[in-house]
Enzyme design. Structure first.
Site, PDB file in Angstrom:
ATOM      1  N   GLY A 126       0.859  -1.241   0.050  1.00 19.72           N
ATOM      2  CA  GLY A 126      -0.063   0.212   0.220  1.00 19.72           C
ATOM      3  C   GLY A 126       0.661   1.294   0.104  1.00 19.72           C
ATOM      4  N   ILE A 177       3.458   3.709  -5.268  1.00 21.73           N
ATOM      5  CA  ILE A 177       3.348   3.085  -6.558  1.00 21.73           C
ATOM      6  C   ILE A 177       1.956   2.076  -6.686  1.00 21.73           C
ATOM      7  CG2 ILE A 177       4.297   1.378  -8.230  1.00 21.73           C
ATOM      8  CD1 ILE A 177       7.084   2.197  -6.962  1.00 21.73           C
ATOM      9  N   GLU A 201      -1.776  -4.567   2.744  1.00 18.30           N
ATOM     10  CA  GLU A 201      -0.584  -3.895   3.378  1.00 18.30           C
ATOM     11  C   GLU A 201      -0.442  -4.447   4.803  1.00 18.30           C
ATOM     12  OE1 GLU A 201       2.397  -1.840   4.609  1.00 18.30           O
ATOM     13  OE2 GLU A 201       1.529  -1.243   2.406  1.00 18.30           O
ATOM     14  N   GLY A 220       7.992  -1.954  -2.639  1.00 18.73           N
ATOM     15  CA  GLY A 220       9.312  -1.186  -2.513  1.00 18.73           C
ATOM     16  C   GLY A 220      10.224  -1.589  -3.562  1.00 18.73           C
ATOM     17  N   ALA A 267      12.493  10.721  -8.396  1.00 21.62           N
ATOM     18  CA  ALA A 267      13.201  11.387  -9.378  1.00 21.62           C
ATOM     19  C   ALA A 267      13.860  12.749  -9.239  1.00 21.62           C
ATOM     20  CB  ALA A 267      12.074  11.473 -10.733  1.00 21.62           C
ATOM     21  N   HIS A 295      -7.436  34.539  -5.854  1.00 20.43           N
ATOM     22  CA  HIS A 295      -8.738  34.207  -5.451  1.00 20.43           C
ATOM     23  C   HIS A 295      -9.489  34.135  -6.719  1.00 20.43           C
ATOM     24  CE1 HIS A 295     -12.650  33.080  -3.658  1.00 20.43           C
ATOM     25  NE2 HIS A 295     -13.089  34.184  -4.359  1.00 20.43           N
TER      26      HIS A 295
END
Length: 457
Positions: free
Chosen positions: A179, A182, A201, A267, A313, A436
């Site tokens: 989780g 990626i 996860e 990972g 990156a 705004h």
């Protein structure tokens, strides 16, 4: 044997950026690449995922068109066309990098490089080998998906982030193991394509390294879209039956998921190819460097995913630039102030410390959050879900971190990053004028509320 001032191994966003910076500063430069120009980011990571996320965004807009008074009676999906467009984007950017290398007279070696302590690189093209020598070497080898030793994994078909972006058919059901950033981005792509997605996860929440409120908010939003969440869950086994069966343990109980496809996204690990002849030091799996990105071998530097830390990156690019600066005798006194972006629906963007990290570091922390529910631009655009949060040191108002959650926040985090880089305080942020209507004016509102001067909150 050709000699260069600098040789760089790896042409990802760390490698090619440092090559161009070195060349522009007058150094002779060689760039060695064993696979595709642009590295993982361009070919198997950032760019493919963002291209397909744009497809997903368009699909979501079509689904929501009715609320804007626009009736779309039907639409169809052409995965092959989506993948072809992704490949065209990659090719266009590769061509751009190649043009930059040529314009800056950088010598490109296409092959795998092996580096030794004498700063000689042996390049194996598959057909021949050639050697080059450099005064300084920057290792930008990057990383590869980490595939854990899960029982039965090698007996079932599965994807990693290296292969999922060339998928040939939209699966009916996808289980994503992991989780993190990626996995969550890929979940958003396939959920929009009509896939039933479930995330597994091990930690007690998704994106566990990020702000807890942001993680909880994103989890709730993804669940609302129909994405299943199994946190604090461990994969026990995978096996092939009529479908792939993923066995889990959660809360001491076993359960199973049946699925068409599995994505393993737990990972990344450093690519250490070609480094066996170097006597460089490591921290765990990663190459150890100092603040100038130099290893223990003088004149040999390492950057990007190879050194762990921020596996981003833009982090690799900045680390490469700092390595080149050190080669030229310059220094960068400031620590990294690194923005982090998650391109899910909705997005999460942050910079600096989370609230938990700031407290653990010993700061007297005062955090202030404003919801975007009442934001004018958000309401007009039907994008008023989310929040903006400022984490500051209580006495002087030093900004320690900023967390943004909602639509387009990855485009806004640079404002907070630049403010932190210039060591701005909450008082100075509140004194700025924000246009705004914008979503970004939520940062002003958070600063004003922090100072008990809130207008709309």
């Amino acid at each position: 044997m050709t000699k260069f001032d600098v040789a760089i191994v790896g042409s990802g966003p760390g490698g090619y950026v440092s090559a161009i910076r070195a060349a522009k500063l007058g150094l002779s430069v060689a760039l060695v690449e064993g696979r595709d120009l642009g590295g993982t980011c361009l070919n198997r990571g950032c760019i493919p995922s963002k291209t397909l996320l744009k497809n997903a965004e368009v699909i979501n807009q079509i689904k929501d068109a009715k609320k804007f008074g626009i009736q779309v009676d039907s639409y169809s999906l052409e995965l092959k066309t989506m993948i072809n467009r992704k490949n065209q984007v990659i090719q266009q950017l590769q061509n751009g990098i190649n043009s930059l290398l040529k314009a800056n007279k950088i010598k490109l070696y296409s092959g795998y490089g092996t580096v030794d302590n004498q700063k000689i690189i042996t390049v194996d093209t598959g057909e021949k080998t050639e050697k080059l020598e450099a005064e300084s070497i920057i290792l930008a080898n990057g990383s590869k998906p980490f595939v854990p030793n899960l029982s039965g994994l090698n007996e079932v078909p599965y994807y990693t982030s290296d292969t999922i972006f060339d998928i040939e058919e939209v699966p009916e059901h996808l289980v994503i193991v992991g989780g993190g950033v990626i996995g969550l981005e890929i979940a958003c792509i396939f959920q929009s394509l009509g896939t039933k997605v479930e995330i597994v996860e091990m930690a007690d929440r998704i994106i566990p390294a990020e702000d807890k409120e942001a993680a909880d908010y994103l989890a709730n939003e993804l669940k609302r879209k129909g994405i299943g969440m199994h946190t604090s869950a461990k994969v026990l086994e995978l096996k092939k039956d009529k479908k792939t069966v993923v066995k889990l343990e959660k809360d001491g109980k076993e359960t199973s998921l049946e699925t068409d496809s599995v994505l393993v996204s737990v990972g990344r690990e450093p690519n250490l190819t070609g480094l066996n002849d170097l006597s460089i030091n490591y921290e765990g799996k990663f190459v150890k460097v100092d603040k100038s990105m130099q290893t223990n071998v003088k004149g040999i530097y390492a950057i990007g995913d190879l050194i762990g830390g921020y596996q981003l990156a833009h982090a690799a690019s900045e680390e490469g630039i700092r390595a080149v600066s050190h080669i030229l005798g310059e220094t960068h006194p400031k620590d990294f102030i690194m923005p982090r972006c998650i391109y899910t629906f909705p997005e999460i963007a942050s910079v600096g410390m989370t609230e938990e990290q700031a407290k653990a570091a010993g700061y007297q922390v005062k955090a202030q959050k404003v919801d975007l529910a009442a934001n004018g631009k958000g309401i007009a655009s039907a994008e008023n879900s989310g929040f903006m949060k400022i984490i500051s040191e209580e006495k002087y108002g030093e900004i320690l971190g900023v967390v943004l959650a909602g639509a387009h926040v990855t485009e806004m985090i640079s404002q907070a990053t630049s403010f932190m880089y210039l060591e701005g305080t909450v008082e100075e942020l509140e004194d700025m004028i924000f246009p705004h209507p914008t979503l970004a004016e939520g940062m002003f509102e958070a600063a004003a509320k922090w100072l008990d001067k809130g207008i709309h909150y």
